[in-house]
Design a protein around this motif. Structure first.
Motif: not given
Length: 192
Positions: A173-174, A179-184
């Motif tokens: 990083a960077p 940043e992790l975009d998380v979808t559950i």
């Protein structure tokens, strides 16, 4: 009719309302529950990864909705990257540094109902032995009898964004996105 279904579902899952006799337990369906995450790779692309085949439960206490809870444990070796070399790198000390039996876990600490079928689920996320507060923006998709097994089933989705550097996994990083975009996406069935 749809608003009645959502109101009933919100009561069952999100703690919005009327009394039930006892807490209701719903177990996650490991075949139909996934956690996906993406990150920016050097500005060229987004990389997609997923966890599946994990366990968890939703408990709801209608008499004390603040006691309702969600808990999930995900074996880190259940990570799917689509490329064996990336999987091995993710398992290294650069990122997850995992040993057999290491887990990612989420335990809710509170639920705030925000609409007929939406809520914020606050909780503690633990990765690499580091625990940080996280808020999930959750949406209830459906509450119905499962057409194949006859069990009452809940379906919902949630999203959040976390920083991997908060969990000791911030290598590169960077340049590689922190940043992790998380979808559950979850299905849970009422326990026997």
């Amino acid at each position: 009719m749809k608003s009645i279904v959502f109101a009933t579902a919100a009561t069952l899952v999100l703690g919005a309302g009327a009394a039930l006799a006892a807490p209701e337990k719903y177990m996650l369906d490991p075949a139909h529950s996934q956690v996906m995450f993406t990150y920016d790779h050097l500005g060229f692309s987004k990389t997609y990864n997923a966890f599946s085949g994990f366990e968890g439960e939703i408990m709801f206490d209608a008499e004390d909705p603040a006691s309702s809870s969600v808990s999930v444990s995900i074996p880190t070796n259940k990570l799917y990257t689509g490329w064996e070399e990336r999987f091995q790198h993710m398992m290294s000390e650069d990122f997850l540094g995992t040993a057999e039996g290491d887990m990612v876990s989420f335990t809710s600490t509170g639920i705030e109902v925000t609409g007929d079928d939406t809520a914020k689920i606050m909780g503690d996320l633990t990765i690499n032995g580091e625990t940080k507060p996280v808020t999930l923006d959750a949406k209830l998709n459906k509450v119905a009898e499962h057409p194949m097994n006859g069990k009452e089933t809940l379906g919902f989705e949630a999203t959040t964004t976390i920083k991997r550097s908060d969990f000791g996994a911030g290598k590169f990083a960077p340049n590689v996105g922190d940043e992790l975009d998380v979808t559950i996406s979850i299905e849970a069935q009422k326990a026997e």
